[in-house]
Write an enzyme that holds these catalytic residues in place. Structure first.
Site, short mmCIF file in Angstrom:
data_model
loop_
_atom_site.label_atom_id
_atom_site.label_comp_id
_atom_site.label_asym_id
_atom_site.label_seq_id
_atom_site.Cartn_x
_atom_site.Cartn_y
_atom_site.Cartn_z
N GLU A 137 0.87 -1.18 0.00
CA GLU A 137 0.00 0.00 0.00
C GLU A 137 0.90 1.23 0.00
O GLU A 137 1.75 1.39 0.88
CB GLU A 137 -0.91 -0.02 1.24
CG GLU A 137 -1.74 1.25 1.35
CD GLU A 137 -3.16 1.00 1.83
OE1 GLU A 137 -3.56 -0.16 1.95
OE2 GLU A 137 -3.85 2.00 2.10
N LYS A 180 -5.26 -0.55 13.59
CA LYS A 180 -6.05 0.49 12.92
C LYS A 180 -7.50 0.04 13.02
O LYS A 180 -7.86 -1.00 12.47
CB LYS A 180 -5.62 0.62 11.46
CG LYS A 180 -6.48 1.59 10.65
CD LYS A 180 -5.96 1.75 9.22
CE LYS A 180 -6.86 2.69 8.41
NZ LYS A 180 -6.36 2.87 7.03
N GLU A 237 -11.42 4.52 8.19
CA GLU A 237 -11.40 4.24 6.75
C GLU A 237 -11.94 2.85 6.42
O GLU A 237 -11.36 2.10 5.65
CB GLU A 237 -9.99 4.42 6.19
CG GLU A 237 -9.44 5.82 6.43
CD GLU A 237 -8.08 6.09 5.80
OE1 GLU A 237 -7.34 5.14 5.59
OE2 GLU A 237 -7.81 7.27 5.53
N ARG A 285 -3.61 3.08 16.89
CA ARG A 285 -3.46 4.32 16.11
C ARG A 285 -4.55 5.35 16.43
O ARG A 285 -5.73 5.01 16.53
CB ARG A 285 -3.46 4.01 14.62
CG ARG A 285 -2.26 3.19 14.23
CD ARG A 285 -2.28 2.80 12.79
NE ARG A 285 -1.66 3.77 11.92
CZ ARG A 285 -2.19 4.18 10.77
NH1 ARG A 285 -3.38 3.76 10.38
NH2 ARG A 285 -1.54 5.02 10.00
N ARG A 311 -12.41 17.06 9.83
CA ARG A 311 -11.63 15.85 10.08
C ARG A 311 -10.47 16.09 11.05
O ARG A 311 -10.09 15.21 11.81
CB ARG A 311 -11.10 15.35 8.73
CG ARG A 311 -10.09 14.27 8.86
CD ARG A 311 -9.71 13.80 7.47
NE ARG A 311 -8.58 12.90 7.55
CZ ARG A 311 -8.03 12.32 6.51
NH1 ARG A 311 -8.51 12.54 5.32
NH2 ARG A 311 -7.01 11.51 6.66
N LYS A 344 -0.38 10.35 14.23
CA LYS A 344 0.26 10.99 13.08
C LYS A 344 0.66 12.41 13.46
O LYS A 344 -0.07 13.08 14.20
CB LYS A 344 -0.69 11.03 11.87
CG LYS A 344 -0.91 9.67 11.23
CD LYS A 344 -1.59 9.75 9.86
CE LYS A 344 -1.90 8.35 9.37
NZ LYS A 344 -2.38 8.29 7.97
N ASP A 394 -3.37 14.17 7.63
CA ASP A 394 -2.81 12.95 7.06
C ASP A 394 -1.57 13.22 6.21
O ASP A 394 -1.64 13.21 4.99
CB ASP A 394 -3.89 12.27 6.20
CG ASP A 394 -3.51 10.88 5.76
OD1 ASP A 394 -2.47 10.38 6.22
OD2 ASP A 394 -4.24 10.28 4.97
N GLU A 431 4.14 9.48 0.33
CA GLU A 431 2.81 9.36 -0.28
C GLU A 431 2.31 10.68 -0.89
O GLU A 431 1.94 10.73 -2.05
CB GLU A 431 1.82 8.86 0.76
CG GLU A 431 0.41 8.75 0.23
CD GLU A 431 -0.58 8.25 1.27
OE1 GLU A 431 -0.15 7.82 2.35
OE2 GLU A 431 -1.79 8.28 0.98
C1 BDP Z 1 -3.51 7.34 4.27
C2 BDP Z 1 -3.22 6.38 3.16
C3 BDP Z 1 -3.90 5.06 3.32
C4 BDP Z 1 -3.61 4.52 4.69
C5 BDP Z 1 -3.97 5.52 5.75
C6 BDP Z 1 -3.56 5.09 7.14
O1 BDP Z 1 -3.63 6.98 1.96
O2 BDP Z 1 -3.44 4.22 2.31
O3 BDP Z 1 -4.29 3.33 4.89
O4 BDP Z 1 -3.33 6.73 5.52
O5 BDP Z 1 -2.58 5.66 7.63
O6 BDP Z 1 -2.58 8.37 4.17
O7 BDP Z 1 -4.16 4.22 7.73
#
Ligand code: BDP
Length: 710
Positions: free
Chosen positions: A159, A279, A283, A316, A333, A357, A362, A390
């Site tokens: 990923e 996690k 998402e 997380r 967000r 994070k 993000d 990313e």
């Molecule tokens: C985002 C990414 C995604 C990850 C997510 C995460 O696009 O692919 O799964 O973070 O940190 O930045 O869980």
């Protein structure tokens, strides 16, 4: 050179003064400990000394009566140095010291534990390679958690992977040949990283099956001689999916028992297993909210199972709703981390660490630090950064991220109205927390040079060095990395250091200045410009641009209230337009395009200027690099040059897409008349060609003139 050696090239030292200094180093290496890690330390020392100094060494397991390097733990060294026996070293701390023994000189390489012997050897070899006159040192890492998270999938894809396929997996199995995994562990150990989570945070649901655990154990075997502990990302629905229980409710006793048994099974296969990364409720991942339970109720069940084995849970903080209503001006967000976790402070088991994070959204090119760091005062925390580029050019653009991480780590949140910089919070100093530390997402792959862009390796190196010592400066880190990677020629060192040090700012200039976020497509690949696709979806990386202005109003007075999540002193700075720093202006406020920045420039003119300036600087990379022709080996020279040439072109694409889009929306022309006139560009659709047709592109700004040729 392929770059496979990374910063461990052990190039022969050529500097006569340094050679003279190092001449006194002994050629005998005595390894007192009998374990694979100590053996690796001794072998590595021999390998490094042979490469760097041409020294042919002999290995021994007992000390005779000659000059020697002696490697061991305090207990192993007691007989040799009885007077020293009282001295304590932290478990991962080390000491490199020159001592007299009768007529002989001993170079003591003492590690609190065997992995620390390895850390010491790597540090010594690094000092020699960079011609450092001071070889002796005593060091200890800033925090116990210094991990990388690989986002690798069992099918071998990664990923957000930009450097080839997984070094761990292929076709639903762990690879039979784990040579690269072992080499990776060596690289990690060389910068003090002690843990590696090998699978994607979006964890495959079969991760905890007995068959997979046996396979993971083989990776752990490859890591172990380098002192790197394996850990796994797990999905909270595993008791149901793998264990076939009717529920995965964390408060159900059968679920707790399932985790306990599963953890026991793991430790029989992997005795030094590090723990779980989780996690959840994020998402689309399953989580405790399904049963009306909190993250702490979920984390604690796993933590209790891991406690007897000294494992940890990295839960997380990246929990948010990705179906937010973009038209709701109060939806934000950025608030999610704090809203979901702050009230749970103090309810977590001691071996739970919240992995946060660095920014509240993000990994965007510029974010403030997450206010959650200040809110969790009775909970261990780790900062999560992303070596994987990313949103920052995907290892096609050079972006040295250490200055960005330093900015986050040095941000003083002023919790309790006192000095509480993020680096002191995550290392447990500010609030006296026992665990915590640093995690980085990394996407090394099968590409020979690990991360694809030769310059990207500075980020992995720098992550390890910062996790070890967050007080190091960006300048120190890049200077070490460049010397280790390209040698000590002053012209090379000076050129590479400068290129790298400015590269974050430059990328920010041509992608998303003033804290507006990376203006890329949010749903897909997160790479090129895609301004409108950043809006009108639930994912919440919004820029809120309209005909009059841009930026997200996060004030307490009129906006989403996000700013109120910071401790009052810092909140006051962000809340007021007078004090909010320009680089975060559009993150915190919605302002008119003609709003004047502290520099006196209007917002719109800054947007134009910054994109042009950034692209112009990116265009200097290739010629600056070319001035090193003959001073860097051909292969790495050529690969880097090609990437710099590509970056120059793609920076123009960014510049034009973003500038045009804002011009279109605001109707305010560029004072320098650049925007809207591409006299220096030839559009593909202007070329007469057969077999191609011109087509409209949506959103229009992602292609110059809104058209492409297919
Ligand atoms: C985002 C990414 C995604 C990850 C997510 C995460 O696009 O692919 O799964 O973070 O940190 O930045 O869980």
């Amino acid at each position: 050179e392929t770059g496979a050696e990374a910063w461990l090239r052990y190039e022969r030292v050529a500097d006569p003064a340094a050679l003279q200094r190092y001449h006194e180093l002994p050629s005998r290496i005595v390894q007192l400990g009998e374990n694979p890690i100590a053996t690796n330390a001794a072998v590595e020392l021999a390998r490094g000394l042979s490469g760097e100094l041409g020294l042919q060494t002999q290995q021994a397991t007992t000390y005779g009566t000659e000059d020697a390097f002696v490697l061991g733990t305090p207990a192993e060294l007691t007989n040799l140095l009885p007077g020293e026996s009282q001295r304590q070293l932290p478990p991962e701390g080390f000491r490199i010291a020159r001592e007299r023994m009768g007529k002989h000189t001993l170079w003591i390489i003492e590690g609190g534990t065997p992995p620390a012997e390895l850390f010491a050897v790597f540090r010594l070899l690094e000092k020699i390679a960079t011609l450092n006159p001071q070889l002796e040192s005593t060091e200890a890492p800033s925090a116990p958690v210094r991990w990388v998270n690989q986002w690798d999938n069992p099918d071998g894809s990664i990923e957000r992977g930009y450097a080839g396929r997984s070094i761990f997996f292929d076709a639903s199995h762990v690879r039979s040949d784990l040579t690269r995994a072992a080499e990776y562990a060596r690289l990690l150990a060389s910068v003090g990283i002690n843990g590696c989570t090998v699978n994607n945070v979006n964890s495959d649901l079969r991760t905890l099956t007995p068959e997979m655990l046996h396979e993971f154990a083989r990776i752990a075997d490859a890591f172990r001689p380098w002192g790197v502990r394996l850990s796994l990302s797990v999905d909270l629905s595993s008791p149901q999916v793998v264990g076939h229980l009717p529920t995965f409710d964390p408060l159900d006793p059968t679920v707790a028992t399932w985790w306990q048994k599963k953890v026991e099974e793991i430790y029989t296969l992997i005795p030094d297993f590090g723990g779980f990364v989780v996690k959840a409720d994020s998402e689309g991942r399953a989580g405790p909210s399904q049963y009306g339970r909190t993250p702490s109720q979920a984390a604690n069940v796993l933590a209790r199972a891991l406690q007897p084995h000294h494992g940890v849970v990295l839960y997380r903080g990246f929990v948010y709703n990705h179906h937010l209503d973009w038209q709701d001006l109060k939806a934000d967000r950025a608030r999610a981390g704090y809203d979901n976790f702050a009230s749970l402070d103090g309810t977590f088991e001691p071996n739970v660490i919240i992995q946060v994070k660095h920014g509240p959204i993000d990994f965007q090119i510029r974010e403030p630090v997450s206010p959650l760091f200040a809110a969790l005062q009775h909970t261990s925390q780790a900062i999560e950064v992303q070596t994987t580029q990313e949103y920052t050019g995907q290892q096609r653009h050079m972006v040295f991220l250490i200055p960005m991480w330093k900015t986050a780590l040095d941000t003083d949140l002023r919790a309790q109205n006192r000095s509480t910089p993020v680096k002191e919070i995550v290392t447990g100093k500010s609030f006296h927390q026992p665990l915590g530390g640093f995690v980085s997402v990394v996407n090394v792959g099968l590409d020979a040079n690990w991360l694809h862009h030769p310059m990207a390796m500075a980020n992995l190196y720098g992550f390890g060095r910062l996790a070890w010592n967050p007080d190091l400066t960006s300048e120190q880190i890049i200077n070490e990395w460049t010397r280790l990677t390209f040698g000590n020629n002053p012209k090379v060192v000076d050129t590479v250091n400068h290129l790298q040090l400015d590269s974050w700012k430059v990328y920010e200039q041509y992608t998303g200045p003033l804290g507006i976020g990376t203006l890329t497509d949010i749903i897909g690949v997160h790479y090129g410009p895609g301004i409108e696709s950043a809006e009108r979806n639930g994912w919440g990386q919004w820029l809120r641009a309209d005909h009059n202005g841009a930026g997200m109003d996060r004030t307490v007075a009129t906006g989403t209230g996000f700013i109120g999540q910071y401790p009052p002193e810092l909140a006051r700075v962000y809340e007021s337009l007078t004090t909010c720093p320009d680089e975060l202006l559009l993150f915190m406020h919605h302002v008119h395009y003609t709003h004047e920045l502290h520099t006196g420039k209007t917002v719109i003119q800054h947007i134009y200027d910054s994109h042009y300036e950034g692209a112009a600087t990116a265009a200097t990379y290739a010629p600056r690099w070319e001035s090193l022709h003959g001073l860097v080996d051909n292969q790495r020279f050529g690969e880097t040059l090609k990437l710099f040439q590509y970056q120059a072109g793609h920076a123009m694409v960014w510049r034009d897409a973003v500038s045009e889009w804002f011009f279109h929306l605001s109707g305010i022309p560029d004072a320098q008349g650049r925007v809207g006139h591409h006299s220096n560009r030839i559009e593909a659709e202007a070329i007469t060609s057969t077999g191609y047709t011109v087509t409209d592109v949506h959103p229009w700004e992602t292609a110059s003139g809104g058209k492409a040729v297919i």
